[in-house]
Design a protein around this motif. Structure first.
Motif, PDB file in Angstrom:
ATOM      1  N   PHE A   1       0.897  -1.014   0.265  1.00 40.56           N
ATOM      2  CA  PHE A   1      -0.150  -0.168   0.042  1.00 40.56           C
ATOM      3  C   PHE A   1       0.900   1.376  -0.107  1.00 40.56           C
ATOM      4  CE2 PHE A   1      -1.863  -3.216   1.731  1.00 40.56           C
ATOM      5  CZ  PHE A   1      -3.704  -3.663   0.993  1.00 40.56           C
ATOM      6  N   VAL A   2       0.163   2.242  -0.343  1.00 35.61           N
ATOM      7  CA  VAL A   2       1.117   3.119  -0.821  1.00 35.61           C
ATOM      8  C   VAL A   2       1.936   4.099   0.309  1.00 35.61           C
ATOM      9  CG1 VAL A   2      -0.919   5.079  -1.103  1.00 35.61           C
ATOM     10  CG2 VAL A   2       1.494   5.961  -2.511  1.00 35.61           C
ATOM     11  N   VAL A   3       1.422   4.183   1.134  1.00 37.15           N
ATOM     12  CA  VAL A   3       1.960   5.447   2.512  1.00 37.15           C
ATOM     13  C   VAL A   3       3.010   4.297   2.837  1.00 37.15           C
ATOM     14  CG1 VAL A   3       1.624   6.549   4.832  1.00 37.15           C
ATOM     15  CG2 VAL A   3      -0.013   6.780   2.672  1.00 37.15           C
ATOM     16  N   ALA A   4       3.131   2.996   2.864  1.00 36.95           N
ATOM     17  CA  ALA A   4       3.785   1.912   3.758  1.00 36.95           C
ATOM     18  C   ALA A   4       4.944   1.913   3.056  1.00 36.95           C
ATOM     19  CB  ALA A   4       3.202   0.513   3.687  1.00 36.95           C
ATOM     20  N   ASP A   5       4.210   1.869   1.521  1.00 39.57           N
ATOM     21  CA  ASP A   5       5.945   1.931   0.378  1.00 39.57           C
ATOM     22  C   ASP A   5       6.501   2.731   0.795  1.00 39.57           C
ATOM     23  OD1 ASP A   5       6.734   1.155  -1.938  1.00 39.57           O
ATOM     24  OD2 ASP A   5       5.558   1.716  -2.749  1.00 39.57           O
ATOM     25  N   PHE A   6       6.631   3.985   0.586  1.00 41.23           N
ATOM     26  CA  PHE A   6       6.843   5.051   0.482  1.00 41.23           C
ATOM     27  C   PHE A   6       7.716   5.428   1.820  1.00 41.23           C
ATOM     28  CE2 PHE A   6       3.297   7.945  -2.696  1.00 41.23           C
ATOM     29  CZ  PHE A   6       4.021   7.573  -3.760  1.00 41.23           C
ATOM     30  N   SER A   7       6.898   5.208   2.707  1.00 44.77           N
ATOM     31  CA  SER A   7       7.702   5.345   3.872  1.00 44.77           C
ATOM     32  C   SER A   7       8.795   4.526   4.283  1.00 44.77           C
ATOM     33  CB  SER A   7       7.034   5.077   5.375  1.00 44.77           C
ATOM     34  OG  SER A   7       5.803   5.706   5.705  1.00 44.77           O
ATOM     35  N   ARG A   8       9.112   2.909   3.590  1.00 45.54           N
ATOM     36  CA  ARG A   8       9.662   1.996   3.932  1.00 45.54           C
ATOM     37  C   ARG A   8      10.906   2.419   3.099  1.00 45.54           C
ATOM     38  NH1 ARG A   8      11.068  -2.696   0.860  1.00 45.54           N
ATOM     39  NH2 ARG A   8      11.876  -4.089   2.163  1.00 45.54           N
ATOM     40  N   GLN A   9      10.998   2.801   1.618  1.00 50.56           N
ATOM     41  CA  GLN A   9      11.704   3.353   0.658  1.00 50.56           C
ATOM     42  C   GLN A   9      12.203   4.387   1.529  1.00 50.56           C
ATOM     43  OE1 GLN A   9      11.320   3.517  -3.637  1.00 50.56           O
ATOM     44  NE2 GLN A   9       8.786   3.136  -3.157  1.00 50.56           N
ATOM     45  N   ILE A  10      12.264   5.430   2.564  1.00 50.51           N
ATOM     46  CA  ILE A  10      12.768   6.338   3.087  1.00 50.51           C
ATOM     47  C   ILE A  10      13.150   5.688   4.146  1.00 50.51           C
ATOM     48  CG2 ILE A  10      12.265   8.449   4.132  1.00 50.51           C
ATOM     49  CD1 ILE A  10       9.826   8.776   2.394  1.00 50.51           C
ATOM     50  N   ALA A  11      13.047   4.817   4.499  1.00 50.24           N
ATOM     51  CA  ALA A  11      13.463   4.566   5.801  1.00 50.24           C
ATOM     52  C   ALA A  11      14.741   3.859   5.450  1.00 50.24           C
ATOM     53  CB  ALA A  11      13.220   3.777   6.578  1.00 50.24           C
ATOM     54  N   ARG A  12      14.951   2.792   3.955  1.00 50.32           N
ATOM     55  CA  ARG A  12      16.424   2.388   2.705  1.00 50.32           C
ATOM     56  C   ARG A  12      16.770   3.620   3.011  1.00 50.32           C
ATOM     57  NH1 ARG A  12      15.981  -2.777   1.738  1.00 50.32           N
ATOM     58  NH2 ARG A  12      16.832  -2.711   0.176  1.00 50.32           N
ATOM     59  N   ILE A  13      15.928   4.178   2.891  1.00 49.18           N
ATOM     60  CA  ILE A  13      17.423   5.203   2.240  1.00 49.18           C
ATOM     61  C   ILE A  13      17.964   5.554   3.260  1.00 49.18           C
ATOM     62  CG2 ILE A  13      17.717   7.529   0.841  1.00 49.18           C
ATOM     63  CD1 ILE A  13      14.959   6.832  -1.279  1.00 49.18           C
ATOM     64  N   GLU A  14      16.896   6.405   4.434  1.00 48.81           N
ATOM     65  CA  GLU A  14      18.276   7.042   5.075  1.00 48.81           C
ATOM     66  C   GLU A  14      19.706   5.909   5.787  1.00 48.81           C
ATOM     67  OE1 GLU A  14      14.426   9.845   6.948  1.00 48.81           O
ATOM     68  OE2 GLU A  14      15.278   7.942   8.025  1.00 48.81           O
ATOM     69  N   HIS A  15      18.791   4.627   5.699  1.00 49.55           N
ATOM     70  CA  HIS A  15      19.851   3.385   6.169  1.00 49.55           C
ATOM     71  C   HIS A  15      21.026   3.257   5.479  1.00 49.55           C
ATOM     72  CE1 HIS A  15      17.015   3.091   9.824  1.00 49.55           C
ATOM     73  NE2 HIS A  15      18.350   2.993  10.420  1.00 49.55           N
ATOM     74  N   GLY A  16      20.947   4.385   4.041  1.00 51.48           N
ATOM     75  CA  GLY A  16      21.708   3.546   3.115  1.00 51.48           C
ATOM     76  C   GLY A  16      21.354   2.019   2.139  1.00 51.48           C
ATOM     77  N   LEU A  17      20.636   1.549   2.724  1.00 48.84           N
ATOM     78  CA  LEU A  17      20.268   0.541   1.876  1.00 48.84           C
ATOM     79  C   LEU A  17      19.644   1.047   0.458  1.00 48.84           C
ATOM     80  CD1 LEU A  17      18.352  -1.308   4.811  1.00 48.84           C
ATOM     81  CD2 LEU A  17      21.131  -1.344   4.334  1.00 48.84           C
ATOM     82  N   GLN A  18      19.524   2.286   0.195  1.00 45.52           N
ATOM     83  CA  GLN A  18      18.108   2.295  -1.236  1.00 45.52           C
ATOM     84  C   GLN A  18      19.966   3.316  -1.936  1.00 45.52           C
ATOM     85  OE1 GLN A  18      13.964   1.510  -1.547  1.00 45.52           O
ATOM     86  NE2 GLN A  18      14.155   3.000  -2.776  1.00 45.52           N
TER      87      GLN A  18
ATOM     88  N   TRP B   1       8.483   2.468   9.815  1.00 43.52           N
ATOM     89  CA  TRP B   1       9.298   1.992   9.353  1.00 43.52           C
ATOM     90  C   TRP B   1      10.863   2.497   9.743  1.00 43.52           C
ATOM     91  CZ3 TRP B   1       8.491  -2.136   6.394  1.00 43.52           C
ATOM     92  CH2 TRP B   1       6.695  -2.655   6.140  1.00 43.52           C
ATOM     93  N   ARG B   2      11.334   3.175  10.340  1.00 44.95           N
ATOM     94  CA  ARG B   2      12.786   3.788  10.410  1.00 44.95           C
ATOM     95  C   ARG B   2      13.158   2.773  11.814  1.00 44.95           C
ATOM     96  NH1 ARG B   2      11.774   9.846  10.923  1.00 44.95           N
ATOM     97  NH2 ARG B   2      12.601  10.261   9.050  1.00 44.95           N
ATOM     98  N   GLU B   3      11.934   2.618  12.118  1.00 50.24           N
ATOM     99  CA  GLU B   3      12.267   1.014  13.539  1.00 50.24           C
ATOM    100  C   GLU B   3      12.469  -0.301  12.777  1.00 50.24           C
ATOM    101  OE1 GLU B   3       8.840   1.067  15.961  1.00 50.24           O
ATOM    102  OE2 GLU B   3       9.495   3.350  17.043  1.00 50.24           O
ATOM    103  N   GLN B   4      11.734  -0.742  11.890  1.00 51.83           N
ATOM    104  CA  GLN B   4      11.907  -1.996  11.669  1.00 51.83           C
ATOM    105  C   GLN B   4      12.606  -2.359  10.438  1.00 51.83           C
ATOM    106  OE1 GLN B   4       9.530  -3.252  13.416  1.00 51.83           O
ATOM    107  NE2 GLN B   4       8.764  -4.504  10.799  1.00 51.83           N
ATOM    108  N   THR B   5      13.651  -0.939   9.822  1.00 55.14           N
ATOM    109  CA  THR B   5      14.645  -1.042   8.834  1.00 55.14           C
ATOM    110  C   THR B   5      15.910  -1.194   9.642  1.00 55.14           C
ATOM    111  OG1 THR B   5      13.557   0.153   7.586  1.00 55.14           O
ATOM    112  CG2 THR B   5      16.167  -0.069   7.356  1.00 55.14           C
ATOM    113  N   ALA B   6      15.975  -0.482  10.813  1.00 50.54           N
ATOM    114  CA  ALA B   6      17.123   0.157  12.021  1.00 50.54           C
ATOM    115  C   ALA B   6      17.631  -1.940  12.637  1.00 50.54           C
ATOM    116  CB  ALA B   6      16.538   0.576  12.723  1.00 50.54           C
ATOM    117  N   ALA B   7      16.218  -2.438  13.147  1.00 52.38           N
ATOM    118  CA  ALA B   7      16.474  -4.067  13.432  1.00 52.38           C
ATOM    119  C   ALA B   7      16.873  -4.713  11.973  1.00 52.38           C
ATOM    120  CB  ALA B   7      14.740  -3.844  13.928  1.00 52.38           C
ATOM    121  N   GLU B   8      16.379  -4.532  11.213  1.00 54.17           N
ATOM    122  CA  GLU B   8      16.429  -5.760  10.026  1.00 54.17           C
ATOM    123  C   GLU B   8      17.970  -5.310   9.285  1.00 54.17           C
ATOM    124  OE1 GLU B   8      14.240  -4.734   6.517  1.00 54.17           O
ATOM    125  OE2 GLU B   8      12.524  -5.855   7.696  1.00 54.17           O
ATOM    126  N   SER B   9      18.985  -4.143   9.680  1.00 49.76           N
ATOM    127  CA  SER B   9      20.432  -3.459  10.143  1.00 49.76           C
ATOM    128  C   SER B   9      21.206  -4.085  10.667  1.00 49.76           C
ATOM    129  CB  SER B   9      20.046  -2.386   9.166  1.00 49.76           C
ATOM    130  OG  SER B   9      19.424  -1.490   8.085  1.00 49.76           O
TER     131      SER B   9
END
Length: 325
Positions: free
Chosen positions: A182-199, A309-317
């Motif tokens: 879904f669009v808001v979650a998709d955008f948010s996840r992409q931003i979080a990945r960008i902030e963590h250098g994953l995209q 999504w920042r928290e999720q991405t940080a945990a995955e990293s």
């Protein structure tokens, strides 16, 4: 204390609804999910159930004897409905018929909230793009068509068999924990990945000009609880914010919340075969019958979703599941 059964509680809305029911203080929530779904921290009884198995549905309902049922079980992605139309129809239409037949067999008939979608209305026929519950339905995608059929079945069974059914057309609801289909979650996840250098610092998008009526999921489930109490049997209700917002505005707001510069590019794979320009709900009936008002601003919802999504991405990293690109 009323027993409230949430069908399809393993999805995005289920946990929020269970929390809202507990917070109300008058409901004892019980949840069903599919066997492969996880329901961490649900803090209420959870049962496995596939509504396509009508006998199992009846047996569970007959055992639990709920006072109210929230029918959330569905294939709810528009994109997936185009890719898997038969599966979407089987789950959303056949599953609903088997539920209604199971309810019809019960000695104790519960009140049932059948959750449909604002997508059922299709393209607007008015200058302002708003839809009241009396507006003609012109579904513009497979998911919307199946939900329109679900609502028609609910209305038919309410009249034919005297069942206490309330049909809801819920417009786009968003918030933390929504999956990135879904669009808001998709955008948010992409931003979080960008902030963590994953995209790379580019967000890939579909159609940004479409306008949708977005409501925080926490406000949506409050509306469901109020309708369980005060909604009129046999009636349709829009659940929405009452204001359409362009997807481009959603993206601009999220980018403004990012910690790094980001640009956007259109990804043809994310474009839908048919996309309705504007969908906005008239919520006069909902407000009049329940007194519901939204509590979360759009900016707050987007902030909370991005932080999730920042928290999720940080945990995955940290766990080593993701490596910088």
């Amino acid at each position: 204390m009323m027993k409230a059964l949430i069908l399809g509680g393993g999805g995005f809305v289920g946990r929020y609804l269970a929390q809202a029911l507990r917070a109300d203080g008058s409901f004892e929530p019980v949840v069903t999910k599919l066997p492969h779904e996880a329901t961490p921290d649900m803090d209420c009884p959870v049962f496995d159930l596939n509504l396509l198995d009508g006998d199992s549905a009846f047996d569970l309902l007959d055992t639990l004897r709920p006072d109210v049922i929230f029918h959330l079980a569905a294939q709810s992605s528009v994109a997936v409905s185009w890719q898997q139309p038969e599966r979407t129809a089987e789950i959303n239409i056949c599953g609903t018929i088997r539920l209604l037949e199971a309810i019809r067999r019960l000695e104790k008939k519960p009140r049932v909230l059948m959750i449909g979608s604002g997508e059922e209305y299709g393209a607007p026929r008015t200058a302002d793009g708003r839809f009241s519950e009396e507006a003609a339905l012109h579904p513009g995608n497979v998911y919307a068509a199946t939900k329109a059929c679900q609502g028609m079945l609910g209305e038919l069974y309410a009249k034919a068999y005297g069942l206490e059914l309330i049909m809801i057309r819920a417009f786009n609801h968003i918030g933390p924990r929504q999956i990135p289909q879904f669009v808001v979650a998709d955008f948010s996840r992409q931003i979080a990945r960008i902030e963590h250098g994953l995209q790379p610092p580019v967000i890939y998008t579909g159609n940004l000009s479409a306008k949708r009526d977005f409501t925080d999921v926490r406000d949506v489930v409050r509306a469901y609880v109020l309708l369980a109490r005060h909604g009129k049997a046999g009636q349709f209700y829009n659940v929405a914010s009452g204001r359409a917002v362009a997807v481009s505005q959603i993206l601009d707001t999220l980018i403004s919340l990012a910690n790094v510069p980001i640009t956007a590019e259109t990804d043809p794979a994310r474009l839908r075969p048919v996309d309705i320009p504007v969908i906005e709900g008239d919520i006069t009936r909902l407000c009049a019958d329940t007194g519901w008002e939204a509590e979360f601003s759009l900016t707050q919802t987007l902030t909370d979703t991005l932080n999730y999504w920042r928290e999720q991405t940080a945990a995955e990293s940290e766990s080593g599941k993701e490596e910088p690109k």
